[in-house]
Scaffold this active site. Structure first.
Site, PDB file in Angstrom:
ATOM      1  N   ASN A 183    -118.877  16.336   2.848  1.00 38.04           N
ATOM      2  CA  ASN A 183    -119.348  14.999   2.472  1.00 38.04           C
ATOM      3  C   ASN A 183    -119.865  14.275   3.708  1.00 38.04           C
ATOM      4  OD1 ASN A 183    -119.540  13.239   0.084  1.00 38.04           O
ATOM      5  ND2 ASN A 183    -118.300  11.831   1.285  1.00 38.04           N
ATOM      6  N   ASP A 227    -125.552  14.816 -15.289  1.00 41.17           N
ATOM      7  CA  ASP A 227    -126.958  15.216 -15.391  1.00 41.17           C
ATOM      8  C   ASP A 227    -127.186  16.643 -15.893  1.00 41.17           C
ATOM      9  OD1 ASP A 227    -126.399  16.828 -13.014  1.00 41.17           O
ATOM     10  OD2 ASP A 227    -126.611  14.965 -11.881  1.00 41.17           O
ATOM     11  N   CYS A 262    -128.459   7.363 -40.743  1.00 38.77           N
ATOM     12  CA  CYS A 262    -127.627   6.296 -41.315  1.00 38.77           C
ATOM     13  C   CYS A 262    -127.819   4.934 -40.657  1.00 38.77           C
ATOM     14  CB  CYS A 262    -126.152   6.700 -41.246  1.00 38.77           C
ATOM     15  SG  CYS A 262    -125.447   6.607 -39.581  1.00 38.77           S
ATOM     16  N   HIS A 318    -117.098  13.057 -16.718  1.00 40.43           N
ATOM     17  CA  HIS A 318    -117.687  11.801 -17.203  1.00 40.43           C
ATOM     18  C   HIS A 318    -118.746  12.018 -18.276  1.00 40.43           C
ATOM     19  CE1 HIS A 318    -116.308  10.077 -13.080  1.00 40.43           C
ATOM     20  NE2 HIS A 318    -115.346  10.023 -13.984  1.00 40.43           N
ATOM     21  N   GLN A 360    -118.159  15.071 -11.538  1.00 42.94           N
ATOM     22  CA  GLN A 360    -118.207  13.687 -11.995  1.00 42.94           C
ATOM     23  C   GLN A 360    -119.621  13.319 -12.446  1.00 42.94           C
ATOM     24  OE1 GLN A 360    -115.778  11.016  -9.180  1.00 42.94           O
ATOM     25  NE2 GLN A 360    -116.011  12.886  -7.985  1.00 42.94           N
ATOM     26  N   CYS A 383    -124.458   9.718 -32.956  1.00 49.60           N
ATOM     27  CA  CYS A 383    -124.393   8.529 -33.794  1.00 49.60           C
ATOM     28  C   CYS A 383    -122.929   8.121 -33.918  1.00 49.60           C
ATOM     29  CB  CYS A 383    -124.991   8.797 -35.174  1.00 49.60           C
ATOM     30  SG  CYS A 383    -124.724   7.428 -36.331  1.00 49.60           S
ATOM     31  N   CYS A 386    -129.609   5.740 -35.412  1.00 52.54           N
ATOM     32  CA  CYS A 386    -129.611   7.036 -36.088  1.00 52.54           C
ATOM     33  C   CYS A 386    -130.667   7.062 -37.190  1.00 52.54           C
ATOM     34  CB  CYS A 386    -128.226   7.295 -36.682  1.00 52.54           C
ATOM     35  SG  CYS A 386    -128.087   8.829 -37.626  1.00 52.54           S
ATOM     36  N   ILE A 432    -124.841  18.687   1.416  1.00 51.43           N
ATOM     37  CA  ILE A 432    -124.180  19.815   0.760  1.00 51.43           C
ATOM     38  C   ILE A 432    -125.131  20.956   0.422  1.00 51.43           C
ATOM     39  CG2 ILE A 432    -124.367  18.803  -1.553  1.00 51.43           C
ATOM     40  CD1 ILE A 432    -121.441  19.992  -1.935  1.00 51.43           C
ATOM     41  N   SER A 486    -116.907  10.668  -2.387  1.00 47.68           N
ATOM     42  CA  SER A 486    -116.023   9.954  -1.468  1.00 47.68           C
ATOM     43  C   SER A 486    -114.627   9.796  -2.037  1.00 47.68           C
ATOM     44  CB  SER A 486    -116.613   8.570  -1.146  1.00 47.68           C
ATOM     45  OG  SER A 486    -117.859   8.705  -0.514  1.00 47.68           O
TER      46      SER A 486
END
Length: 240
Positions: free
Chosen positions: A211, A103, A150, A118, A100, A126, A147, A229, A189
């Site tokens: 978790n 990065d 354009c 995600h 999820q 653009c 951009c 973790i 979670s």
């Protein structure tokens, strides 16, 4: 507890890891939902409102101010969890990472099969002509990024609230989870949908939850570990 996890990993040949913000926090990336003391002084809206498609359209200046401040994190490095998962893939044990997070740290650690539910802050496009821009373009811009070709608005390839998940990513993640013999859920979670709903496709032998807080999957898990973790997946600690 950790020895029990290593025993499961040892006998598994098709592991899928399903992860969330808790995997990245150990690399110094804060969960954007955590509202700190400074938050209310700087923003007039909650994070979920700002990171919505409607807000991006109607208040783009404020959206990009929050986005640069909270979601672009420079100099973050993969932690022990990212590195271990990449190694398990190299060993032929891990089938895929379903994340999820936005990065790119799983890929930075060396993972090849990563389903980014995600999207990613590392990719930007653009909205008019489709030209690609890297994360630095957004980070170093001011106001609403435009951009250079354009003049269209450059939008992060991140799934905002009110937007649907990418169908190809979704089907790949579902297929991986459905065919896994072990599903390790870590650093989430399981409250963000539809992503959290994907675990219902798991039909394998071992369900593991790592978790710090309880999750909705704990009751059906074969093993629950309430530890950081990176510590759990590190190979350097004693298997106690």
């Amino acid at each position: 507890m950790v020895k029990a996890l290593e025993d499961i990993i040892a006998k598994s040949s098709s592991i899928v890891f399903f992860g969330g913000a808790g995997v990245s926090t150990e690399s110094g990336i804060p969960d954007f939902r955590s509202v700190d003391g400074l938050y209310h002084q700087k923003y007039d809206y909650p994070p979920e409102t700002i990171l919505s498609h409607t807000f991006w359209e109607e208040n783009p200046e404020e959206f990009y101010r929050f986005y640069r401040d909270k979601l672009i994190v420079k100099d973050a490095k993969p932690n022990a969890a990212h590195l271990r998962l990449a190694k398990l893939e190299q060993q032929g044990k891990l089938r895929a990472v379903v994340t999820q997070n936005i990065d790119g740290l799983h890929q930075a650690a060396g993972s090849k099969t990563v389903y980014e539910l995600h999207g990613s802050t590392l990719r930007n496009y653009c909205t008019r002509c489709g030209k690609f821009y890297d994360v630095d373009f957004i980070a170093n811009s001011t106001g609403v990024p435009r951009c250079t070709e354009c003049g269209g608005i450059v939008k992060p390839d991140v799934v905002l609230y009110e937007e649907g998940l990418d169908e190809q990513v979704l089907s790949g993640a579902v297929d991986a989870i459905r065919h896994a013999d072990t599903l390790i859920i870590g650093g989430t979670s399981l409250v963000v949908y539809p992503a959290a709903g994907l675990i219902r496709y798991f039909r394998g032998d071992n369900l593991v939850v790592i978790n710090m807080q309880p999750t909705g999957a704990d009751a059906s898990a074969d093993l629950c570990i309430a530890k950081p973790i990176g510590q759990v997946l590190s190979e350097d600690i004693s298997l106690d």
